[in-house]
Design a protein around this motif. Structure first.
Motif, PDB file in Angstrom:
ATOM      1  N   ARG A 415       0.836  -1.215   0.000  1.00 39.04           N
ATOM      2  CA  ARG A 415       0.000   0.000   0.000  1.00 39.04           C
ATOM      3  C   ARG A 415       0.864   1.254   0.000  1.00 39.04           C
ATOM      4  NH1 ARG A 415      -4.126  -2.783   3.194  1.00 39.04           N
ATOM      5  NH2 ARG A 415      -2.816  -2.486   5.018  1.00 39.04           N
ATOM      6  N   GLU A 416       1.941   1.205   0.750  1.00 37.89           N
ATOM      7  CA  GLU A 416       2.848   2.351   0.844  1.00 37.89           C
ATOM      8  C   GLU A 416       3.511   2.640  -0.511  1.00 37.89           C
ATOM      9  OE1 GLU A 416       3.404   4.532   3.161  1.00 37.89           O
ATOM     10  OE2 GLU A 416       5.217   5.445   2.299  1.00 37.89           O
ATOM     11  N   VAL A 417       3.918   1.581  -1.186  1.00 38.54           N
ATOM     12  CA  VAL A 417       4.546   1.774  -2.508  1.00 38.54           C
ATOM     13  C   VAL A 417       3.538   2.384  -3.479  1.00 38.54           C
ATOM     14  CG1 VAL A 417       5.693   0.653  -4.458  1.00 38.54           C
ATOM     15  CG2 VAL A 417       6.175  -0.136  -2.133  1.00 38.54           C
ATOM     16  N   ILE A 418       2.318   1.876  -3.467  1.00 38.86           N
ATOM     17  CA  ILE A 418       1.282   2.407  -4.370  1.00 38.86           C
ATOM     18  C   ILE A 418       1.051   3.892  -4.092  1.00 38.86           C
ATOM     19  CG2 ILE A 418      -1.180   2.278  -4.981  1.00 38.86           C
ATOM     20  CD1 ILE A 418      -0.988  -0.776  -4.363  1.00 38.86           C
ATOM     21  N   ALA A 419       0.935   4.249  -2.835  1.00 36.56           N
ATOM     22  CA  ALA A 419       0.687   5.658  -2.480  1.00 36.56           C
ATOM     23  C   ALA A 419       1.835   6.541  -2.963  1.00 36.56           C
ATOM     24  CB  ALA A 419       0.500   5.787  -0.971  1.00 36.56           C
ATOM     25  N   ARG A 420       3.058   6.042  -2.819  1.00 35.52           N
ATOM     26  CA  ARG A 420       4.217   6.826  -3.264  1.00 35.52           C
ATOM     27  C   ARG A 420       4.239   6.976  -4.785  1.00 35.52           C
ATOM     28  NH1 ARG A 420       8.646   7.791   0.301  1.00 35.52           N
ATOM     29  NH2 ARG A 420       8.088   7.098   2.405  1.00 35.52           N
ATOM     30  N   VAL A 421       3.888   5.912  -5.485  1.00 32.89           N
ATOM     31  CA  VAL A 421       3.865   5.989  -6.958  1.00 32.89           C
ATOM     32  C   VAL A 421       2.815   7.014  -7.397  1.00 32.89           C
ATOM     33  CG1 VAL A 421       3.337   4.722  -9.088  1.00 32.89           C
ATOM     34  CG2 VAL A 421       4.709   3.626  -7.288  1.00 32.89           C
ATOM     35  N   GLN A 422       1.654   6.974  -6.770  1.00 33.55           N
ATOM     36  CA  GLN A 422       0.593   7.920  -7.137  1.00 33.55           C
ATOM     37  C   GLN A 422       1.026   9.364  -6.900  1.00 33.55           C
ATOM     38  OE1 GLN A 422      -2.914   6.638  -5.007  1.00 33.55           O
ATOM     39  NE2 GLN A 422      -3.266   4.905  -6.383  1.00 33.55           N
ATOM     40  N   ALA A 423       1.749   9.594  -5.820  1.00 31.09           N
ATOM     41  CA  ALA A 423       2.179  10.959  -5.510  1.00 31.09           C
ATOM     42  C   ALA A 423       3.364  11.389  -6.370  1.00 31.09           C
ATOM     43  CB  ALA A 423       2.556  11.051  -4.025  1.00 31.09           C
ATOM     44  N   GLU A 424       4.201  10.446  -6.742  1.00 27.19           N
ATOM     45  CA  GLU A 424       5.415  10.774  -7.491  1.00 27.19           C
ATOM     46  C   GLU A 424       5.092  11.273  -8.901  1.00 27.19           C
ATOM     47  OE1 GLU A 424       8.990  10.050  -9.992  1.00 27.19           O
ATOM     48  OE2 GLU A 424       7.103   8.974 -10.113  1.00 27.19           O
ATOM     49  N   GLY A 425       4.077  10.692  -9.541  1.00 23.23           N
ATOM     50  CA  GLY A 425       3.545  11.298 -10.763  1.00 23.23           C
ATOM     51  C   GLY A 425       4.054  10.786 -12.097  1.00 23.23           C
ATOM     52  N   LEU A 462      10.113   1.141  -8.863  1.00 21.84           N
ATOM     53  CA  LEU A 462      11.183   0.550  -8.046  1.00 21.84           C
ATOM     54  C   LEU A 462      11.814   1.612  -7.143  1.00 21.84           C
ATOM     55  CD1 LEU A 462      12.742  -1.793 -10.752  1.00 21.84           C
ATOM     56  CD2 LEU A 462      11.430  -2.481  -8.718  1.00 21.84           C
ATOM     57  N   GLY A 463      11.928   2.834  -7.680  1.00 19.61           N
ATOM     58  CA  GLY A 463      12.448   3.939  -6.866  1.00 19.61           C
ATOM     59  C   GLY A 463      11.550   4.207  -5.668  1.00 19.61           C
ATOM     60  N   CYS A 464      10.253   4.179  -5.885  1.00 20.92           N
ATOM     61  CA  CYS A 464       9.302   4.400  -4.783  1.00 20.92           C
ATOM     62  C   CYS A 464       9.403   3.278  -3.759  1.00 20.92           C
ATOM     63  CB  CYS A 464       7.878   4.508  -5.321  1.00 20.92           C
ATOM     64  SG  CYS A 464       7.580   6.040  -6.220  1.00 20.92           S
ATOM     65  N   ALA A 465       9.602   2.054  -4.253  1.00 21.24           N
ATOM     66  CA  ALA A 465       9.739   0.919  -3.326  1.00 21.24           C
ATOM     67  C   ALA A 465      10.998   1.101  -2.476  1.00 21.24           C
ATOM     68  CB  ALA A 465       9.781  -0.387  -4.102  1.00 21.24           C
ATOM     69  N   ALA A 466      12.083   1.545  -3.115  1.00 19.61           N
ATOM     70  CA  ALA A 466      13.333   1.758  -2.370  1.00 19.61           C
ATOM     71  C   ALA A 466      13.157   2.847  -1.317  1.00 19.61           C
ATOM     72  CB  ALA A 466      14.466   2.129  -3.340  1.00 19.61           C
ATOM     73  N   GLN A 467      12.468   3.930  -1.692  1.00 20.38           N
ATOM     74  CA  GLN A 467      12.209   5.003  -0.741  1.00 20.38           C
ATOM     75  C   GLN A 467      11.336   4.541   0.414  1.00 20.38           C
ATOM     76  OE1 GLN A 467      10.439   8.196  -2.886  1.00 20.38           O
ATOM     77  NE2 GLN A 467      12.317   8.688  -4.024  1.00 20.38           N
ATOM     78  N   ALA A 468      10.313   3.752   0.071  1.00 18.52           N
ATOM     79  CA  ALA A 468       9.409   3.256   1.111  1.00 18.52           C
ATOM     80  C   ALA A 468      10.191   2.396   2.101  1.00 18.52           C
ATOM     81  CB  ALA A 468       8.260   2.470   0.489  1.00 18.52           C
ATOM     82  N   LEU A 469      11.124   1.630   1.561  1.00 19.02           N
ATOM     83  CA  LEU A 469      11.923   0.753   2.403  1.00 19.02           C
ATOM     84  C   LEU A 469      12.840   1.585   3.320  1.00 19.02           C
ATOM     85  CD1 LEU A 469      12.352  -2.276   2.748  1.00 19.02           C
ATOM     86  CD2 LEU A 469      14.334  -2.093   1.237  1.00 19.02           C
ATOM     87  N   ALA A 470      13.466   2.589   2.726  1.00 20.18           N
ATOM     88  CA  ALA A 470      14.372   3.458   3.496  1.00 20.18           C
ATOM     89  C   ALA A 470      13.613   4.186   4.609  1.00 20.18           C
ATOM     90  CB  ALA A 470      15.041   4.462   2.565  1.00 20.18           C
TER      91      ALA A 470
END
Ligand code: PLP
Length: 472
Positions: A415-425, A462-470
């Motif tokens: 869910r966190e990765v999806i939210a980040r992807v949506q915001a990243e644009g 993948l960038g959003c996933a890495a950020q979510a992980l960090a």
């Protein structure tokens, strides 16, 4: 100040400029909407106007005020839900539909649109490999296509049981058994609800891990049943893209004398590709079909298509008669015979246009390219940054689960990765629950999506996933 007559000549040009500006930016702008609810209400809300505003001002303001709240869903990197773009030919035709302002409910109200829709209907049947004698209606989407087809089904199975449902209603009617795969689209129970058959009375047939209805349990369920039966199968699960085994289901439905409906909102278009066609084997044996034009055909909203192998049942369920509507006992097409609406826009016209523009070859290429891009996306993501593709990518749909490499809750992480992807644009996609898990859904149906769009989007994901992980 320009007169209204002047505006009728000048405003379409200005409107086209505004539209062209929007279209030119589709591939570059952030895909998701930028403005939130409060901002949009401030820009677009307000009291009912007491006084006039000139049409040109209205259009200018509308374009300006709406822009921050628009989603680039017609653009090349929108992968949410299953949303097609607007192919240029379909868009141009759609504008003509509005300018012509015809009512194809009746032949007399627009002979040209009646013939365009008749032609589009014939082409669609041929492309999908459906019987050329089937009747076709142009509706708002696959939901209404399902509704219309199931209304024809309700008519026919009850007629065979000696019951006239259009005249007598459902009170006192023989019970109609409705059998549906456990992973059917929500539109099927939605349509059954509208038809008064009771969504809660649907018999759900067990599905496998990909969402395909299993024929064994269907055979068992059919065995003990008495009275009218409708089976609704699916070509293309909205999440996984999986197809019910239509040939086997058609055998079972045929043995039992059941009406077989196929919901193929996007999946039915697999029929245009020799490589994908085996997925829809048996579809042509059904009694009715629902599909969308605003998904894979890339016609602007809204357009769905219903086809019924029994035109008399279709028309009995839908057509209206009144003296002022004129005689209808000839070959001229009255659109209202095949849809719930009486008056409506000529939504078959953009279908005609896109099919002329693409031809059989272009459509095959569009469908095959979308599937190739889906596999490319799956390969780019699978096994990186905790991503795991959880469906068999048989069509254009990819389901991805994100499992934090160091352990942790994969539902939350996904869910966190999806939210980040949506915001990243860079791209936009949504989630769903699949097999009891939270997953990211990626749907590729847009005519303009390229390999570069997929690669760029995969990197962003993948960038959003890495950020979510960090951040976790
Ligand atoms: C999208 C979809 C629908 C509903 O279609 P609308 O165009 O939203 O009305 C129904 N069934 C399936 C399988 C779908 O993918």
């Amino acid at each position: 100040m320009p007169t209204k007559r002047d505006l009728l000549h000048s405003l379409p040009h200005r409107t086209a400029e505004l539209a062209a500006k929007w279209l030119a930016g589709l591939g570059d702008r952030p895909v998701g909407a930028r403005a939130g609810l409060a901002e949009l209400r401030a820009a677009l809300g307000g009291p009912l106007p007491e006084r006039r505003t000139t049409p040109d001002e209205v259009v200018e303001e509308l374009a300006r005020a709406a822009e921050p709240g628009l989603v680039a869903s017609a653009g090349p990197r929108f992968f949410g839900f299953v949303i097609g773009g607007a192919h240029p030919a379909a868009l141009g035709a759609d504008w003509l539909v509005s300018a012509w302002d015809q009512n194809p409910g009746l032949y007399a109200a627009s002979p040209a649109v009646a013939v365009i829709e008749e032609t589009a209907a014939r082409w669609v049947l041929e492309l999908l490999g459906l019987p050329p004698t089937a009747s076709v209606g142009f509706v708002t989407g696959a939901h209404m296509a399902n509704f219309t087809a199931l209304a024809a089904a309700r008519h026919e199975v009850l007629r065979r049981a000696g019951w006239d449902v259009e005249e007598w209603g459902l009170e006192g009617a023989p019970p109609v058994h409705v059998l549906v795969g456990a992973e059917a689209h929500v539109s099927i129970p939605g349509a059954i609800r509208l038809l008064g058959l009771g969504a809660g009375r649907i018999r759900l047939i067990d599905a496998d891990g990909q969402g395909r209805m299993r024929p064994g349990p269907l055979a068992e369920a059919l065995e003990g049943l008495r009275g009218p039966v409708i089976v609704a199968a699916q070509a293309g699960n909205v999440n996984s893209g999986a197809f019910d085994p239509l040939d086997e289901i058609a055998d079972l439905a045929g043995e039992r004398g059941a009406w077989l409906h196929v919901d193929g909102a996007f999946g039915l278009w697999a029929a245009v590709s020799a490589d994908l066609e085996p997925l829809v084997a048996g579809a042509a044996r059904a009694d009715s079909w629902a599909t969308d034009a605003h998904k894979w055909l890339n016609v602007p909203y809204d357009c769905g298509i219903v086809a019924v192998a029994h035109p008399a049942a279709h028309r009995a369920a839908m057509g209206l008669d009144a003296s002022y509507l004129g005689a209808r006992e000839d070959e001229r097409r009255n659109g209202q015979d095949w849809v719930p609406e009486l008056s409506r826009r000529g939504r078959g016209v953009p279908v005609y246009a896109v099919l002329r523009a693409l031809g059989r070859e272009g459509l095959r290429e569009l469908v095959e390219r979308s599937c190739r891009l889906a596999r490319r996306m799956a390969e780019a993501l699978d096994g990186r940054a905790g991503a795991r593709v959880v469906n068999e990518v048989v069509l254009n749909q990819v389901l991805v689960r994100f499992e934090p490499p160091g352990g942790g809750d994969a539902d939350t992480f996904t869910r966190e990765v999806i939210a980040r992807v949506q915001a990243e644009g860079t791209c936009w996609l949504g989630g769903a629950r699949w097999g009891g898990m939270e997953v990211m859904r990626i749907s590729i149906v847009n005519w303009s999506t390229t390999e570069a769009d997929v690669d760029r989007s995969a990197e962003a994901i993948l960038g959003c996933a890495a950020q979510a992980l960090a951040a976790s």
